[in-house]
Scaffold this motif. Structure first.
Motif, short mmCIF file in Angstrom:
data_model
loop_
_atom_site.label_atom_id
_atom_site.label_comp_id
_atom_site.label_asym_id
_atom_site.label_seq_id
_atom_site.Cartn_x
_atom_site.Cartn_y
_atom_site.Cartn_z
N SER A 102 6.61 -11.99 -6.38
CA SER A 102 5.53 -11.07 -6.07
C SER A 102 4.27 -11.38 -6.88
O SER A 102 4.33 -11.82 -8.03
CB SER A 102 5.96 -9.63 -6.37
N GLY A 103 3.11 -11.08 -6.28
CA GLY A 103 1.83 -11.24 -6.97
C GLY A 103 1.68 -10.32 -8.16
O GLY A 103 0.72 -10.47 -8.94
N ILE A 104 2.61 -9.38 -8.36
CA ILE A 104 2.56 -8.50 -9.53
C ILE A 104 2.65 -9.31 -10.82
O ILE A 104 2.27 -8.83 -11.89
CB ILE A 104 3.70 -7.45 -9.46
N PHE A 121 9.51 -8.50 -8.97
CA PHE A 121 10.10 -7.71 -7.89
C PHE A 121 9.15 -6.53 -7.64
O PHE A 121 9.16 -5.56 -8.40
CB PHE A 121 11.49 -7.19 -8.28
N TRP A 122 8.35 -6.61 -6.61
CA TRP A 122 7.38 -5.55 -6.31
C TRP A 122 7.00 -5.61 -4.84
O TRP A 122 6.05 -6.29 -4.46
CB TRP A 122 6.14 -5.68 -7.20
N PRO A 123 7.69 -4.91 -3.96
CA PRO A 123 7.44 -4.99 -2.52
C PRO A 123 6.41 -3.98 -2.04
O PRO A 123 6.65 -3.24 -1.08
CB PRO A 123 8.82 -4.70 -1.94
N PHE A 124 5.29 -3.92 -2.71
CA PHE A 124 4.23 -2.98 -2.35
C PHE A 124 2.90 -3.73 -2.31
O PHE A 124 2.70 -4.69 -3.06
CB PHE A 124 4.15 -1.82 -3.35
N ALA A 125 2.00 -3.30 -1.48
CA ALA A 125 0.71 -3.96 -1.32
C ALA A 125 -0.26 -3.65 -2.44
O ALA A 125 -1.30 -4.30 -2.55
CB ALA A 125 0.10 -3.58 0.03
N LYS A 177 -4.56 -1.37 -7.35
CA LYS A 177 -5.14 -2.69 -7.11
C LYS A 177 -4.27 -3.49 -6.16
O LYS A 177 -3.04 -3.40 -6.20
CB LYS A 177 -5.28 -3.45 -8.44
N ALA A 178 -4.90 -4.29 -5.30
CA ALA A 178 -4.17 -5.09 -4.31
C ALA A 178 -3.25 -6.10 -5.01
O ALA A 178 -3.60 -6.69 -6.04
CB ALA A 178 -5.15 -5.82 -3.40
N VAL A 179 -2.07 -6.27 -4.44
CA VAL A 179 -1.09 -7.21 -4.97
C VAL A 179 -0.74 -8.22 -3.89
O VAL A 179 -0.41 -7.84 -2.76
CB VAL A 179 0.19 -6.48 -5.43
N LYS A 180 -0.80 -9.50 -4.21
CA LYS A 180 -0.44 -10.54 -3.26
C LYS A 180 1.07 -10.51 -2.99
O LYS A 180 1.86 -10.16 -3.87
CB LYS A 180 -0.85 -11.91 -3.80
N GLY A 236 0.74 -1.23 0.00
CA GLY A 236 0.00 0.00 0.00
C GLY A 236 0.77 1.27 0.00
O GLY A 236 0.21 2.26 0.40
N LEU A 237 2.08 1.31 -0.39
CA LEU A 237 2.76 2.60 -0.42
C LEU A 237 2.66 3.20 -1.81
O LEU A 237 2.57 2.49 -2.80
CB LEU A 237 4.24 2.42 -0.05
N ASN A 238 2.70 4.53 -1.86
CA ASN A 238 2.67 5.20 -3.15
C ASN A 238 4.09 5.31 -3.66
O ASN A 238 4.84 6.20 -3.27
CB ASN A 238 2.04 6.60 -3.02
N ALA A 239 4.46 4.41 -4.53
CA ALA A 239 5.86 4.37 -4.98
C ALA A 239 6.26 5.61 -5.75
O ALA A 239 7.41 5.99 -5.76
CB ALA A 239 6.06 3.13 -5.88
N ALA A 240 5.30 6.26 -6.38
CA ALA A 240 5.64 7.41 -7.21
C ALA A 240 6.16 8.58 -6.41
O ALA A 240 6.79 9.48 -6.95
CB ALA A 240 4.40 7.85 -8.00
N HIS A 241 5.91 8.59 -5.10
CA HIS A 241 6.35 9.70 -4.28
C HIS A 241 7.43 9.28 -3.29
O HIS A 241 7.70 9.97 -2.32
CB HIS A 241 5.17 10.30 -3.53
N THR A 242 8.06 8.12 -3.56
CA THR A 242 9.14 7.66 -2.69
C THR A 242 10.46 8.12 -3.25
O THR A 242 10.81 7.77 -4.37
CB THR A 242 9.13 6.12 -2.61
N PRO A 243 11.24 8.92 -2.51
CA PRO A 243 12.51 9.39 -3.04
C PRO A 243 13.48 8.25 -3.25
O PRO A 243 13.49 7.28 -2.50
CB PRO A 243 13.01 10.35 -1.95
N LEU A 244 14.30 8.35 -4.26
CA LEU A 244 15.26 7.31 -4.56
C LEU A 244 16.59 7.58 -3.88
O LEU A 244 16.90 8.70 -3.49
CB LEU A 244 15.46 7.22 -6.08
#
Length: 382
Positions: free
Chosen positions: A170-172, A322-326, A332-335, A55-63
């Motif tokens: 990842s469920g992605i 490789f997708w460590p986000f909910a 959409k929810a990702v397992k 459930g994190l918003n990856a688009a606003h996570t600084p690299l």
């Protein structure tokens, strides 16, 4: 500044890095549960045939931004760019061979995956004592069966491939239609014996190297608690058909009995796999490389370990699953895994892994062309 003073400062800096690694490792919790509290399945006659084991918003996570290292003059940290994490399956991606070669060169200053992928038969003998990597006070012994499966030479000796795929779990990957694309690579690495047959359209079937943490025997195969689960486990091993089976047997106390069960079944059923047991220095060497580049990981995930090692054997590396986000980029929810209902708190301070940080690092490498990170559906073949 005198030459002697520079040498002194370099020595102090190196000592500090070693201290940080040791201190952080001591805080890492064991990933494998205590087998003594679990139901055990007792094999009868399983012996070697010739002997009476976000459930994190990856688009606003600084690299992450990498800076010049203050503690090592032998490695040049990589100058990554700041930016936003986005859907990385972009047709605009271009392979940066120069950067890929630089990463390989720098990693080789810390480890050589051809050598560190496995301890060899010549290194130990049956009965030798080994201290666990995460619990130096506790030990295990090299059993006769384990010794029998130690390779005499590195399973990756003199191997090199143009394009490699590393498939995370990842469920992605669900409904991605990436199976054929993954299988088209020259070498395919998978993690933790994840099932493939029933998910082939999304994850592919080809496997050249697969990892198996001892805890997988408990989580995915019910600790072999019945003949049915034994048969499922043996079937999964037999499906590997000549692949390298990479078993981290000496990470933490608690998994040695599961390792022995797997080894006995491989020997009993003459399973066609090439076994590998990572060297005792591999994890610390991998972590040391990333710490030098200011990636403050506690313990590298299996995926990051595989990427770091694959730079030794592969020119162009592609990552799937490789997708460590909910949630996915559309919300959409990702397992957590594409094949089970396991849940995980990606940002939990108790976790031995720092998955979102690793993902941001891999995203930075993707944007610069050092690797390709696939996080969206694959295009159907034309």
């Amino acid at each position: 500044m005198s030459f002697e003073f520079r040498i002194l400062m370099f020595g102090i800096g190196t000592a500090l890095v070693i201290f940080v690694i040791i201190a952080d490792m001591s805080e890492v919790e064991e990933e494998i549960p205590n087998i003594g509290d679990l139901q055990k399945f007792h094999f009868k006659g399983f012996m070697h045939p010739t002997n009476s084991s976000l459930g994190l918003n990856a688009a606003h996570t600084p690299l992450v931004t990498f800076r010049k290292s203050k503690v090592s003059s032998s490695v040049t940290p990589l100058p990554y760019l700041k930016g936003k994490t986005s859907n990385s399956s972009s047709s605009e991606w271009t392979f940066n061979r120069t950067l890929s070669n630089l990463i390989r060169k720098n990693i080789l200053r810390f480890l050589d995956a051809e050598r560190d992928i496995s301890i060899l038969k010549s290194t130990f003998k049956p009965g030798d004592v080994i201290h666990y990597i995460f619990d130096r006070q506790r030990t295990t012994n090299i059993s006769e069966n384990l010794y029998h499966l130690l390779p005499t030479a590195s399973p990756m000796r003199k191997q090199h491939y143009r394009k490699c795929a590393i498939v995370g779990n990842s469920g992605i990957l669900l409904n991605s239609s990436c199976g054929d694309e993954i299988d088209s690579h020259d070498f395919v690495i998978r993690c933790n014996l994840a099932p493939v047959e029933e998910y082939a359209a999304d994850v592919g079937l080809r496997t050249n190297l697969v990892t198996m943490n001892p805890s997988v025997v408990q989580r995915a195969f019910q600790d072999l608690s019945s003949e049915e689960w034994v048969e499922r486990f043996v079937h999964r091993l037999q499906s590997l058909s000549g692949s390298v089976l990479w078993i981290p047997a000496f990470m933490a106390k608690g998994g040695e009995e599961r390792v022995e069960w797997a080894i006995r079944l491989i020997l009993l059923h003459t399973v066609n796999v090439r076994t590998a047991f990572p060297s005792l220095r591999l994890l610390h060497a991998v972590r040391g490389y990333w710490l030098t580049n200011h990636v403050q990981i506690k313990r590298p995930t299996t995926g990051l370990l595989m990427y770091t090692m694959a730079t030794r054997f592969c020119d162009e590396i592609h990552l799937y699953g490789f997708w460590p986000f909910a949630h996915d980029p559309d919300g959409k929810a990702v397992k957590y895994h594409y094949y089970d209902t396991l849940t995980y708190h990606y940002t939990s301070s108790a976790s031995p892994h720092t998955m979102p940080l690793e993902f941001r690092t891999l995203s930075a490498l993707h944007r610069q062309g050092a690797l390709r990170l696939h996080t969206g559906p694959c295009k159907p073949p034309t």
